[in-house]
Design a protein around this motif. Structure first.
Motif, PDB file in Angstrom:
ATOM      1  N   GLY A 140      78.067 -18.983  -7.749  1.00 46.47           N
ATOM      2  CA  GLY A 140      77.533 -17.636  -7.574  1.00 46.47           C
ATOM      3  C   GLY A 140      76.927 -17.481  -6.193  1.00 46.47           C
ATOM      4  O   GLY A 140      76.553 -18.465  -5.557  1.00 46.47           O
ATOM      5  N   VAL A 141      76.841 -16.254  -5.731  1.00 48.13           N
ATOM      6  CA  VAL A 141      76.215 -15.953  -4.442  1.00 48.13           C
ATOM      7  C   VAL A 141      74.773 -15.548  -4.707  1.00 48.13           C
ATOM      8  O   VAL A 141      74.516 -14.558  -5.388  1.00 48.13           O
ATOM      9  N   CYS A 142      73.819 -16.333  -4.186  1.00 51.81           N
ATOM     10  CA  CYS A 142      72.386 -16.045  -4.385  1.00 51.81           C
ATOM     11  C   CYS A 142      71.857 -15.074  -3.350  1.00 51.81           C
ATOM     12  O   CYS A 142      71.001 -14.244  -3.656  1.00 51.81           O
ATOM     13  N   ALA A 143      72.333 -15.204  -2.109  1.00 55.76           N
ATOM     14  CA  ALA A 143      71.821 -14.360  -1.033  1.00 55.76           C
ATOM     15  C   ALA A 143      72.833 -14.304   0.105  1.00 55.76           C
ATOM     16  O   ALA A 143      73.617 -15.234   0.296  1.00 55.76           O
ATOM     17  N   VAL A 144      72.788 -13.207   0.840  1.00 55.90           N
ATOM     18  CA  VAL A 144      73.584 -13.047   2.057  1.00 55.90           C
ATOM     19  C   VAL A 144      72.625 -12.611   3.152  1.00 55.90           C
ATOM     20  O   VAL A 144      71.911 -11.613   2.994  1.00 55.90           O
ATOM     21  N   ASP A 145      72.581 -13.382   4.224  1.00 54.17           N
ATOM     22  CA  ASP A 145      71.698 -13.098   5.364  1.00 54.17           C
ATOM     23  C   ASP A 145      70.240 -12.947   4.922  1.00 54.17           C
ATOM     24  O   ASP A 145      69.512 -12.081   5.401  1.00 54.17           O
ATOM     25  N   GLY A 146      69.827 -13.774   3.970  1.00 51.21           N
ATOM     26  CA  GLY A 146      68.455 -13.763   3.493  1.00 51.21           C
ATOM     27  C   GLY A 146      68.130 -12.678   2.485  1.00 51.21           C
ATOM     28  O   GLY A 146      67.042 -12.620   1.942  1.00 51.21           O
ATOM     29  N   LEU A 180      69.674  -9.042 -12.577  1.00 50.66           N
ATOM     30  CA  LEU A 180      68.698  -9.235 -13.637  1.00 50.66           C
ATOM     31  C   LEU A 180      68.943 -10.577 -14.325  1.00 50.66           C
ATOM     32  O   LEU A 180      70.071 -11.062 -14.376  1.00 50.66           O
ATOM     33  N   ARG A 181      67.890 -11.178 -14.826  1.00 49.77           N
ATOM     34  CA  ARG A 181      67.955 -12.449 -15.539  1.00 49.77           C
ATOM     35  C   ARG A 181      68.435 -13.574 -14.632  1.00 49.77           C
ATOM     36  O   ARG A 181      69.042 -14.529 -15.077  1.00 49.77           O
ATOM     37  N   ASP A 182      68.182 -13.453 -13.325  1.00 48.27           N
ATOM     38  CA  ASP A 182      68.498 -14.498 -12.354  1.00 48.27           C
ATOM     39  C   ASP A 182      69.961 -14.902 -12.350  1.00 48.27           C
ATOM     40  O   ASP A 182      70.300 -16.074 -12.250  1.00 48.27           O
ATOM     41  N   THR A 183      70.848 -13.944 -12.461  1.00 47.86           N
ATOM     42  CA  THR A 183      72.282 -14.219 -12.448  1.00 47.86           C
ATOM     43  C   THR A 183      72.826 -13.983 -11.044  1.00 47.86           C
ATOM     44  O   THR A 183      72.703 -12.881 -10.516  1.00 47.86           O
ATOM     45  N   PRO A 184      73.410 -15.001 -10.415  1.00 49.44           N
ATOM     46  CA  PRO A 184      73.980 -14.786  -9.085  1.00 49.44           C
ATOM     47  C   PRO A 184      75.251 -13.947  -9.164  1.00 49.44           C
ATOM     48  O   PRO A 184      75.960 -13.967 -10.161  1.00 49.44           O
ATOM     49  N   VAL A 192      71.150 -27.333 -10.972  1.00 54.92           N
ATOM     50  CA  VAL A 192      71.946 -26.535 -10.043  1.00 54.92           C
ATOM     51  C   VAL A 192      71.813 -27.125  -8.645  1.00 54.92           C
ATOM     52  O   VAL A 192      70.872 -27.854  -8.354  1.00 54.92           O
ATOM     53  N   ALA A 193      72.765 -26.816  -7.813  1.00 57.81           N
ATOM     54  CA  ALA A 193      72.716 -27.199  -6.403  1.00 57.81           C
ATOM     55  C   ALA A 193      72.915 -25.928  -5.590  1.00 57.81           C
ATOM     56  O   ALA A 193      73.636 -25.019  -6.006  1.00 57.81           O
ATOM     57  N   ILE A 194      72.263 -25.865  -4.436  1.00 59.04           N
ATOM     58  CA  ILE A 194      72.370 -24.686  -3.582  1.00 59.04           C
ATOM     59  C   ILE A 194      72.789 -25.118  -2.187  1.00 59.04           C
ATOM     60  O   ILE A 194      72.255 -26.089  -1.648  1.00 59.04           O
ATOM     61  N   GLY A 195      73.771 -24.432  -1.623  1.00 58.84           N
ATOM     62  CA  GLY A 195      74.246 -24.717  -0.277  1.00 58.84           C
ATOM     63  C   GLY A 195      74.229 -23.472   0.581  1.00 58.84           C
ATOM     64  O   GLY A 195      74.323 -22.349   0.073  1.00 58.84           O
ATOM     65  N   LEU A 196      74.102 -23.660   1.878  1.00 55.75           N
ATOM     66  CA  LEU A 196      74.081 -22.543   2.829  1.00 55.75           C
ATOM     67  C   LEU A 196      75.315 -22.632   3.719  1.00 55.75           C
ATOM     68  O   LEU A 196      75.513 -23.622   4.423  1.00 55.75           O
ATOM     69  N   LEU A 197      76.149 -21.602   3.667  1.00 52.78           N
ATOM     70  CA  LEU A 197      77.366 -21.539   4.472  1.00 52.78           C
ATOM     71  C   LEU A 197      77.198 -20.475   5.549  1.00 52.78           C
ATOM     72  O   LEU A 197      76.758 -19.360   5.261  1.00 52.78           O
ATOM     73  N   ARG A 198      77.552 -20.827   6.788  1.00 51.57           N
ATOM     74  CA  ARG A 198      77.496 -19.883   7.907  1.00 51.57           C
ATOM     75  C   ARG A 198      78.910 -19.708   8.461  1.00 51.57           C
ATOM     76  O   ARG A 198      79.561 -20.699   8.809  1.00 51.57           O
ATOM     77  N   PHE A 199      79.351 -18.443   8.537  1.00 52.19           N
ATOM     78  CA  PHE A 199      80.682 -18.201   9.093  1.00 52.19           C
ATOM     79  C   PHE A 199      80.836 -16.756   9.518  1.00 52.19           C
ATOM     80  O   PHE A 199      80.053 -15.892   9.146  1.00 52.19           O
TER      81      PHE A 199
END
Length: 138
Positions: free
Chosen positions: A49-55, A61-65, A94-101
């Motif tokens: 899932g996508v948690c955030a884009v550009d911060g 709702l219910r913390d669903t990405p 869960v694991a979270i990664g940050l991708l920049r492109f």
């Protein structure tokens, strides 16, 4: 008995309605734009899932990405969540990664994750070219 059944249906409907993300999350303001003017980020599986884009949070709702996100062309930082529940990696976590492109107009990017030798590995693949445009983790 009828009251209990009606209450069950009402609660189920409310949970279904309010626990889901919109089909497509937009990260820009204003009215909808043609897909040819945007880039689309797609979750590569139901565990991604996508948690955030550009911060800016894309959590529903219910913390669903979000599973599909529209972004404008240009440089972006995408925070990706990988649910590793039910696997031998780290059950229940869960694991979270940050991708920049650099996102291109008209392109679709599939976001994926797997286990690497030193933890989770995340990557984004351009659907037009098939090339990996960003990766993170180990």
């Amino acid at each position: 008995m009828k009251t209990t059944w009606r209450l069950f249906v009402l609660v189920w409907f409310a949970m279904t309605l309010f626990s889901c993300c919109p089909a497509v999350m937009r990260t820009y303001s204003g009215s909808a734009r043609p897909r040819s003017e945007l880039a689309v980020l797609l979750a590569g599986s139901s565990e991604i899932g996508v948690c955030a884009v550009d911060g800016r949070s894309t959590m529903c709702l219910r913390d669903t990405p979000a599973g599909e996100v529209e972004v404008t062309p240009g440089q972006h930082e995408v925070e990706v969540l990988w649910r590793v529940i039910g696997t031998s990696v780290v059950p229940g976590r869960v694991a979270i990664g940050l991708l920049r492109f650099e996102a291109e107009a008209g392109a679709t990017y599939t976001l994926s994750a797997t286990r690497g030798s030193r933890g989770a590995v995340f990557w984004a693949t351009n659907g037009l070219t098939g090339s990996v445009v960003a990766s993170a983790g180990g």
